[in-house]
Enzyme design. Structure first.
Site, PDB file in Angstrom:
ATOM      1  N   TRP A  59     -14.500  37.583 -12.938  1.00 26.84           N
ATOM      2  CA  TRP A  59     -13.403  37.511 -11.956  1.00 26.84           C
ATOM      3  C   TRP A  59     -13.093  38.882 -11.362  1.00 26.84           C
ATOM      4  O   TRP A  59     -12.230  39.006 -10.501  1.00 26.84           O
ATOM      5  CB  TRP A  59     -12.151  36.904 -12.553  1.00 26.84           C
ATOM      6  CG  TRP A  59     -11.806  37.420 -13.916  1.00 26.84           C
ATOM      7  CD1 TRP A  59     -11.005  38.478 -14.201  1.00 26.84           C
ATOM      8  CD2 TRP A  59     -12.258  36.880 -15.172  1.00 26.84           C
ATOM      9  NE1 TRP A  59     -10.931  38.645 -15.556  1.00 26.84           N
ATOM     10  CE2 TRP A  59     -11.675  37.690 -16.185  1.00 26.84           C
ATOM     11  CE3 TRP A  59     -13.079  35.816 -15.528  1.00 26.84           C
ATOM     12  CZ2 TRP A  59     -11.913  37.439 -17.537  1.00 26.84           C
ATOM     13  CZ3 TRP A  59     -13.294  35.583 -16.869  1.00 26.84           C
ATOM     14  CH2 TRP A  59     -12.716  36.385 -17.859  1.00 26.84           C
ATOM     15  N   ARG A  60     -13.813  39.910 -11.838  1.00 33.81           N
ATOM     16  CA  ARG A  60     -13.600  41.228 -11.235  1.00 33.81           C
ATOM     17  C   ARG A  60     -14.664  41.546 -10.201  1.00 33.81           C
ATOM     18  O   ARG A  60     -14.545  42.537  -9.482  1.00 33.81           O
ATOM     19  CB  ARG A  60     -13.642  42.302 -12.337  1.00 33.81           C
ATOM     20  CG  ARG A  60     -12.408  42.274 -13.202  1.00 33.81           C
ATOM     21  CD  ARG A  60     -12.453  43.337 -14.268  1.00 33.81           C
ATOM     22  NE  ARG A  60     -11.238  43.295 -15.062  1.00 33.81           N
ATOM     23  CZ  ARG A  60     -11.115  43.819 -16.264  1.00 33.81           C
ATOM     24  NH1 ARG A  60     -12.151  44.445 -16.813  1.00 33.81           N
ATOM     25  NH2 ARG A  60      -9.972  43.742 -16.922  1.00 33.81           N
ATOM     26  N   GLU A  88      -6.482  33.947 -14.654  1.00 32.16           N
ATOM     27  CA  GLU A  88      -5.235  34.171 -15.397  1.00 32.16           C
ATOM     28  C   GLU A  88      -4.761  32.905 -16.093  1.00 32.16           C
ATOM     29  O   GLU A  88      -4.246  32.964 -17.206  1.00 32.16           O
ATOM     30  CB  GLU A  88      -4.142  34.705 -14.469  1.00 32.16           C
ATOM     31  CG  GLU A  88      -4.326  36.170 -14.089  1.00 32.16           C
ATOM     32  CD  GLU A  88      -4.321  37.116 -15.296  1.00 32.16           C
ATOM     33  OE1 GLU A  88      -3.690  36.790 -16.317  1.00 32.16           O
ATOM     34  OE2 GLU A  88      -4.960  38.178 -15.215  1.00 32.16           O
ATOM     35  N   THR A 113      -6.113  32.238 -24.474  1.00 29.79           N
ATOM     36  CA  THR A 113      -7.540  32.010 -24.666  1.00 29.79           C
ATOM     37  C   THR A 113      -8.290  33.319 -24.494  1.00 29.79           C
ATOM     38  O   THR A 113      -7.996  34.094 -23.592  1.00 29.79           O
ATOM     39  CB  THR A 113      -8.040  30.969 -23.645  1.00 29.79           C
ATOM     40  OG1 THR A 113      -7.154  29.858 -23.646  1.00 29.79           O
ATOM     41  CG2 THR A 113      -9.424  30.493 -24.006  1.00 29.79           C
ATOM     42  N   TYR A 118      -5.349  23.409 -24.465  1.00 30.02           N
ATOM     43  CA  TYR A 118      -4.120  23.403 -23.651  1.00 30.02           C
ATOM     44  C   TYR A 118      -4.385  22.733 -22.309  1.00 30.02           C
ATOM     45  O   TYR A 118      -4.287  23.351 -21.257  1.00 30.02           O
ATOM     46  CB  TYR A 118      -3.597  24.820 -23.441  1.00 30.02           C
ATOM     47  CG  TYR A 118      -3.073  25.463 -24.696  1.00 30.02           C
ATOM     48  CD1 TYR A 118      -1.896  25.020 -25.277  1.00 30.02           C
ATOM     49  CD2 TYR A 118      -3.756  26.494 -25.294  1.00 30.02           C
ATOM     50  CE1 TYR A 118      -1.418  25.602 -26.430  1.00 30.02           C
ATOM     51  CE2 TYR A 118      -3.283  27.080 -26.463  1.00 30.02           C
ATOM     52  CZ  TYR A 118      -2.120  26.626 -27.025  1.00 30.02           C
ATOM     53  OH  TYR A 118      -1.651  27.201 -28.160  1.00 30.02           O
ATOM     54  N   TYR A 136       4.913  35.649 -16.387  1.00 33.49           N
ATOM     55  CA  TYR A 136       3.748  36.505 -16.641  1.00 33.49           C
ATOM     56  C   TYR A 136       2.651  36.292 -15.592  1.00 33.49           C
ATOM     57  O   TYR A 136       2.116  37.239 -15.015  1.00 33.49           O
ATOM     58  CB  TYR A 136       3.174  36.253 -18.043  1.00 33.49           C
ATOM     59  CG  TYR A 136       1.787  36.816 -18.156  1.00 33.49           C
ATOM     60  CD1 TYR A 136       1.592  38.172 -18.369  1.00 33.49           C
ATOM     61  CD2 TYR A 136       0.667  36.014 -17.943  1.00 33.49           C
ATOM     62  CE1 TYR A 136       0.321  38.712 -18.412  1.00 33.49           C
ATOM     63  CE2 TYR A 136      -0.600  36.545 -17.985  1.00 33.49           C
ATOM     64  CZ  TYR A 136      -0.769  37.889 -18.217  1.00 33.49           C
ATOM     65  OH  TYR A 136      -2.017  38.430 -18.226  1.00 33.49           O
ATOM     66  N   ASP A 174       2.281  41.187 -21.564  1.00 34.39           N
ATOM     67  CA  ASP A 174       1.699  40.181 -22.452  1.00 34.39           C
ATOM     68  C   ASP A 174       1.626  40.780 -23.851  1.00 34.39           C
ATOM     69  O   ASP A 174       2.125  41.878 -24.100  1.00 34.39           O
ATOM     70  CB  ASP A 174       0.331  39.703 -21.931  1.00 34.39           C
ATOM     71  CG  ASP A 174      -0.758  40.764 -22.087  1.00 34.39           C
ATOM     72  OD1 ASP A 174      -0.451  41.900 -22.513  1.00 34.39           O
ATOM     73  OD2 ASP A 174      -1.925  40.458 -21.784  1.00 34.39           O
ATOM     74  N   CYS A 213      -6.773  49.249 -28.642  1.00 36.54           N
ATOM     75  CA  CYS A 213      -5.519  49.208 -29.406  1.00 36.54           C
ATOM     76  C   CYS A 213      -5.416  47.854 -30.095  1.00 36.54           C
ATOM     77  O   CYS A 213      -4.514  47.060 -29.836  1.00 36.54           O
ATOM     78  CB  CYS A 213      -4.335  49.448 -28.465  1.00 36.54           C
ATOM     79  SG  CYS A 213      -2.816  49.941 -29.300  1.00 36.54           S
ATOM     80  N   CYS A 240       0.927  59.407 -28.557  1.00 39.45           N
ATOM     81  CA  CYS A 240       1.182  58.092 -29.151  1.00 39.45           C
ATOM     82  C   CYS A 240       1.961  58.255 -30.451  1.00 39.45           C
ATOM     83  O   CYS A 240       1.480  58.886 -31.402  1.00 39.45           O
ATOM     84  CB  CYS A 240      -0.123  57.339 -29.409  1.00 39.45           C
ATOM     85  SG  CYS A 240       0.111  55.747 -30.234  1.00 39.45           S
TER      86      CYS A 240
END
Length: 376
Positions: A46-47, A59, A65, A104, A142, A160, A214, A230
């Site tokens: 999708w990029r 999205e 997911t 879902y 969101y 998110d 992260c 950080c």
DNA sequence: GTCCAGCTTT
DNA sequence: AAAGCTGGAC
């Protein structure tokens, strides 16, 4: 960036004040993050050509997911429905088939419905305003923010789970994702840090950092662009932020499943049991508190469907599956039938459609049904 | 086995 | 506040 020396946010009549982050620190972090993303952004489908349509579909699929799961679904979905008009005029069952296994399933219904609204009310273009986007079914706060920032580069910050984790570690914020106070603290930080020039890249960078560096349990701090500055890294226990959210305990439920076969076809019904998976085709099934009560409930169900009802042999296999807070132990009862009779509410589906081929969207079946088919 | 993704709707 | 799906990491 506002010229006030502290950030102010008025939410539900309360004024929150927080010590501002030094401007130099904000700029350094923002730049480090954007440069990291420029060099490390994954080449996700999708990029490649980020049209608003593709961003929106991705999205919705990415809600709850994982990226790796979504990729093949996204590619098939866009091949089948290359634009919003194609999606809007598709049959609902076809959309569900292409969603089969993604979970879902409400998302696919809302997506289909939203496509028709976009065609009818918005001239076939995903809306550019927050309110209009938010009015679409399946688009909450969101998703509206993420699509508008990524597709149109509008200055909306997104929050998110990944973003919450990154920010709570960077700024050493206590609390967990479900607490309003915690989320407000994260939002304040985001308002100060969001790149006004490149909000889309900024948001994707934060989410990508959370997904690839992260990490919840084993953060890869040595390669993190935000390591300098950080708080959690400095604390020596980055994995302790944010606090784990309280979870509802899972309950074990027993499910009796009838695998009724005739020739090489299986009898499927719409829905599972107890209003789960209502739109999907499943093997006739019934829940119970024990194996035996489930078995009896299944027999009752089959009696209403077939006369005379089949007799159930000893279960052939057990498979495990989870749906939300239920941990399901499914006993599979194989039943051979001489002829595939036409029965109201029953659909005979060739076994091959339930195998790996089903991933291409040849039947609207749940992942549970596929596990059952694979166990036979 | 437990935890994580972690958003939208009712 | 609770429910809804599935898969992967550990």
């Amino acid at each position: 960036m506002a010229s006030t020396d502290f950030a102010v946010d008025i939410t539900e009549g309360r004024v929150l004040r927080r010590t501002p982050i030094a401007l130099t620190e904000v700029r350094a972090a923002r730049q480090a993050l954007l440069e990291w993303f420029r060099d490390h952004a994954r080449p996700l489908p999708w990029r490649r050509h980020p049209r608003p349509y593709a961003v929106w579909i991705s999205e919705i699929m990415l809600q709850q997911t994982q990226v790796g799961t979504v990729i093949p679904y996204f590619n098939r979905f866009l091949r089948a429905f290359p634009n919003v008009r194609a999606l809007a005029r598709a049959r609902r069952e076809r959309v569900l088939e292409l969603w089969s296994g993604l979970g879902y399933y409400r998302r696919s219904r809302d997506l289909h419905c939203a496509a028709q609204i976009i065609v009818r009310q918005f001239g076939g273009r995903f809306p550019r305003s927050y309110e209009a986007a938010r009015s679409l079914p399946g688009v909450g706060d969101y998703t509206a923010r993420s699509v508008l920032s990524i597709a149109y580069n509008l200055p909306f910050a997104v929050l998110d789970g990944n973003v919450a984790r990154v920010v709570s570690r960077w700024r050493l914020l206590r609390g967990h994702v479900q607490e309003t106070r915690f989320r407000q603290s994260v939002e304040l930080v985001l308002e100060q840090c969001l790149s006004r020039r490149r909000p889309g890249a900024f948001n994707q960078a934060l989410m990508e950092l959370g997904q690839t560096v992260c990490l919840p349990r084993a953060p890869r701090c040595p390669v993190c662009p935000l390591r300098v500055g950080c708080g959690a890294y400095a604390s020596g226990r980055p994995e302790s932020y944010p606090e784990p959210r309280p979870r509802r305990r899972t309950e074990v439920r027993h499910l009796a499943v009838a695998a009724i076969r005739s020739d090489s076809k299986f009898a499927l019904v719409r829905g599972l049991d107890e209003s789960l998976l209502p739109d999907l085709w499943n093997f006739p099934s019934a829940f119970g508190a024990s194996r035996e009560t489930a078995r009896r409930a299944l027999l009752d169900k089959l009696s209403a469907l077939l006369s005379p009802p089949p007799t159930l042999p000893a279960p052939r296999a057990e498979i495990r599956h989870s749906i939300t807070h239920r941990s399901i132990r499914a006993q599979i009862y194989p039943v051979e039938m001489a002829a595939a009779r036409r029965v109201h509410g029953l659909r005979w589906v060739p076994a091959w459609r339930l195998g790996e081929v089903a991933r291409t969207g040849s039947a609207a079946v749940s992942a549970l049904a596929r596990k059952v088919a694979a166990a036979l």
